[in-house]
Design a protein around this motif. Structure first.
Motif, mmCIF file in Angstrom:
data_model
loop_
_atom_site.group_PDB
_atom_site.id
_atom_site.type_symbol
_atom_site.label_atom_id
_atom_site.label_comp_id
_atom_site.label_asym_id
_atom_site.label_seq_id
_atom_site.Cartn_x
_atom_site.Cartn_y
_atom_site.Cartn_z
ATOM 1 N N ASP A 1 0.816 -1.227 0.000
ATOM 2 C CA ASP A 1 0.000 0.000 0.000
ATOM 3 C C ASP A 1 0.846 1.272 0.000
ATOM 4 O OD1 ASP A 1 -2.371 -1.548 0.103
ATOM 5 O OD2 ASP A 1 -2.158 -1.724 2.287
ATOM 6 N N GLN A 2 2.086 1.193 -0.455
ATOM 7 C CA GLN A 2 2.935 2.380 -0.582
ATOM 8 C C GLN A 2 4.041 2.087 -1.589
ATOM 9 O OE1 GLN A 2 4.685 3.128 3.294
ATOM 10 N NE2 GLN A 2 6.174 1.471 3.079
ATOM 11 N N GLN A 3 4.722 3.143 -2.030
ATOM 12 C CA GLN A 3 5.815 2.945 -2.980
ATOM 13 C C GLN A 3 7.006 2.233 -2.337
ATOM 14 O OE1 GLN A 3 5.846 7.244 -4.385
ATOM 15 N NE2 GLN A 3 6.340 6.206 -6.297
ATOM 16 N N GLY A 4 7.284 2.581 -1.105
ATOM 17 C CA GLY A 4 8.418 1.981 -0.406
ATOM 18 C C GLY A 4 9.700 2.761 -0.657
ATOM 19 N N LEU A 5 10.385 3.111 0.414
ATOM 20 C CA LEU A 5 11.630 3.873 0.311
ATOM 21 C C LEU A 5 12.740 3.002 -0.257
ATOM 22 C CD1 LEU A 5 13.025 6.607 1.072
ATOM 23 C CD2 LEU A 5 13.651 5.535 3.251
ATOM 24 N N ALA A 6 13.606 3.594 -1.069
ATOM 25 C CA ALA A 6 14.733 2.854 -1.637
ATOM 26 C C ALA A 6 15.593 2.258 -0.524
ATOM 27 C CB ALA A 6 15.580 3.777 -2.510
ATOM 28 N N ARG A 7 16.075 1.037 -0.745
ATOM 29 C CA ARG A 7 16.882 0.362 0.274
ATOM 30 C C ARG A 7 18.145 1.147 0.605
ATOM 31 N NH1 ARG A 7 16.363 -5.629 -2.563
ATOM 32 N NH2 ARG A 7 14.129 -5.893 -2.177
ATOM 33 N N GLU A 8 18.718 1.816 -0.395
ATOM 34 C CA GLU A 8 19.955 2.548 -0.143
ATOM 35 C C GLU A 8 19.737 3.737 0.783
ATOM 36 O OE1 GLU A 8 20.117 5.616 -3.956
ATOM 37 O OE2 GLU A 8 21.394 3.828 -3.972
ATOM 38 N N LEU A 9 18.482 4.214 0.879
ATOM 39 C CA LEU A 9 18.165 5.293 1.807
ATOM 40 C C LEU A 9 17.696 4.743 3.149
ATOM 41 C CD1 LEU A 9 16.292 7.769 -0.560
ATOM 42 C CD2 LEU A 9 18.541 8.108 0.502
ATOM 43 N N ALA A 10 16.902 3.690 3.110
ATOM 44 C CA ALA A 10 16.352 3.136 4.350
ATOM 45 C C ALA A 10 17.441 2.611 5.268
ATOM 46 C CB ALA A 10 15.363 2.020 4.023
ATOM 47 N N ARG A 11 18.544 2.153 4.706
ATOM 48 C CA ARG A 11 19.611 1.573 5.526
ATOM 49 C C ARG A 11 20.240 2.595 6.484
ATOM 50 N NH1 ARG A 11 24.748 1.039 1.277
ATOM 51 N NH2 ARG A 11 24.470 3.085 0.319
ATOM 52 N N MET A 12 20.106 3.883 6.197
ATOM 53 C CA MET A 12 20.738 4.890 7.055
ATOM 54 C C MET A 12 20.144 4.892 8.454
ATOM 55 S SD MET A 12 19.128 8.621 5.985
ATOM 56 C CE MET A 12 19.040 8.377 4.217
ATOM 57 N N ASN A 13 18.958 4.306 8.603
ATOM 58 C CA ASN A 13 18.303 4.306 9.901
ATOM 59 C C ASN A 13 18.721 3.131 10.774
ATOM 60 O OD1 ASN A 13 16.294 5.680 11.563
ATOM 61 N ND2 ASN A 13 15.042 3.838 11.337
ATOM 62 N N LEU A 14 19.506 2.216 10.232
ATOM 63 C CA LEU A 14 19.889 1.012 10.979
ATOM 64 C C LEU A 14 21.032 1.314 11.943
ATOM 65 C CD1 LEU A 14 19.692 -1.555 8.055
ATOM 66 C CD2 LEU A 14 18.156 -1.417 10.030
ATOM 67 N N PRO A 15 21.054 0.680 13.106
ATOM 68 C CA PRO A 15 22.094 0.952 14.104
ATOM 69 C C PRO A 15 23.411 0.284 13.744
ATOM 70 C CG PRO A 15 20.622 -0.755 14.897
ATOM 71 C CD PRO A 15 20.030 -0.269 13.606
ATOM 72 N N ALA A 16 24.474 0.748 14.379
ATOM 73 C CA ALA A 16 25.817 0.253 14.072
ATOM 74 C C ALA A 16 26.076 -1.144 14.619
ATOM 75 C CB ALA A 16 26.866 1.220 14.630
ATOM 76 N N ASN A 17 25.143 -1.684 15.428
ATOM 77 C CA ASN A 17 25.350 -3.044 15.939
ATOM 78 C C ASN A 17 24.673 -4.106 15.088
ATOM 79 O OD1 ASN A 17 22.717 -2.311 16.720
ATOM 80 N ND2 ASN A 17 22.785 -3.568 18.564
ATOM 81 N N ILE A 18 24.079 -3.704 13.936
ATOM 82 C CA ILE A 18 23.514 -4.692 13.029
ATOM 83 C C ILE A 18 24.657 -5.434 12.342
ATOM 84 C CG2 ILE A 18 23.344 -3.226 10.951
ATOM 85 C CD1 ILE A 18 20.529 -4.536 10.549
#
Length: 300
Positions: free
Chosen positions: A186-203
């Motif tokens: 139900d949405q376009q969905g943010l590009a993965r290359e942008l969404a990854r910036m929200n992930l923490p450094a312990n992933i």
């Protein structure tokens, strides 16, 4: 779980598919090939390929076309000579390729060693797994009061519980939002290359890391040291166990002269001579700064 069911199946298939070869092989390393050695809570190292052995180091040093008439004792003595006098190119004749799964903040430390070939899992094309490094309670420590880049005493009680809760909750929340942002329901969905910036450094991330033995020893000298950060040191320790089985003579020399040895400055060496002569030497009479003197004292 450090390795996925798909990776376990791949490892089993690769280990079952043996091939004859004329190149030098090392039984200890053949046993390590593709096997995942677990590190931290979700990480691992595994050997993908290797080239060379102790004899390859000696062959390069002698620039011969074969093993010649030198004995194993001669080879070990030569390797120790090369290590003792900081000769590097013969050790560059051996290479290893590792598959490593590690937290991103560890990878950022690791990549400072710029003398290897690296290919990392891309979060631009793929979706990262929901796997985070959460320290064991005994590894939660306060900031050191004497070392700006080190740890002090372990946290305890309510403070330790609160820190662990924050780490777990923040990691989970960040990944939930990551999944929501890239979702195309139900949405376009943010590009993965942008969404990854929200992930923490312990992933956790993964990469292939190929390095020659000389530069690997440099990495291990720094990262297997007791002063190295725990989270990268345990990877270095795991690699040390592999290298022992790969090039036992070279690793023995490395352990003796690098890991178990010490390098002295001219002033420190002068202090040792004076002490051996019976003189009482203090920081004030040593010519060294307080920091240098403190490190000098820790050698004995």
């Amino acid at each position: 779980m450090p390795i996925s069911p798909d990776q376990a199946t791949e490892i089993a298939e690769l280990r079952a598919n043996t091939q004859p070869t004329l190149r030098a092989t090392v039984p200890g390393m053949e046993a390590h090939l593709y096997t995942a050695h677990e590190v931290l809570d979700h990480g691992f190292i595994r050997v993908i390929d290797y080239m060379g052995d102790d004899s390859a180091i000696c062959q390069a040093a002698r620039v011969s076309y074969g093993r010649g008439t030198k004995s194993v004792q001669n080879d070990e003595g030569l390797i120790r000579y090369l290590m003792r006098h900081w000769h590097s190119t013969p050790f560059e004749m051996c290479e290893i390729k590792l598959h490593v799964k590690l937290p991103v903040f560890v990878a950022r430390q690791w990549i400072r060693h710029r003398t290897a070939n690296v290919n990392e899992y891309s979060a631009r094309y793929s979706i990262l797994d929901r796997e985070f490094y959460i320290p064991a309670p005994e590894d939660l420590a306060a900031q050191s009061v004497v070392n700006n880049q080190g740890r002090g005493e372990a946290l305890s009680g309510e403070e330790a519980d609160r820190v662990l809760r924050y780490l777990k909750d923040d990691s989970t929340r960040a990944y939930d939002h990551y999944e929501e942002m890239i979702s195309q329901d139900d949405q376009q969905g943010l590009a993965r290359e942008l969404a990854r910036m929200n992930l923490p450094a312990n992933i956790y991330t993964q990469w292939y890391w190929k390095v020659d033995l000389h530069n690997l020893f440099h990495f291990l000298r720094l990262r297997a040291d007791s002063h190295a950060q725990y989270e990268i040191r345990v990877y270095a320790d795991a690699i040390c166990e592999v290298v022992k089985d790969w090039v036992p003579a070279a690793y023995g020399a490395f352990e003796d002269y690098r890991l178990g040895g010490a390098q002295l400055s001219g002033k420190a060496l002068d202090c040792v001579r004076r002490m051996l002569a019976g003189e009482k030497v203090t920081q004030e009479t040593s010519g060294m700064s307080k920091g240098e003197w403190r490190e000098f004292e820790h050698l004995f």
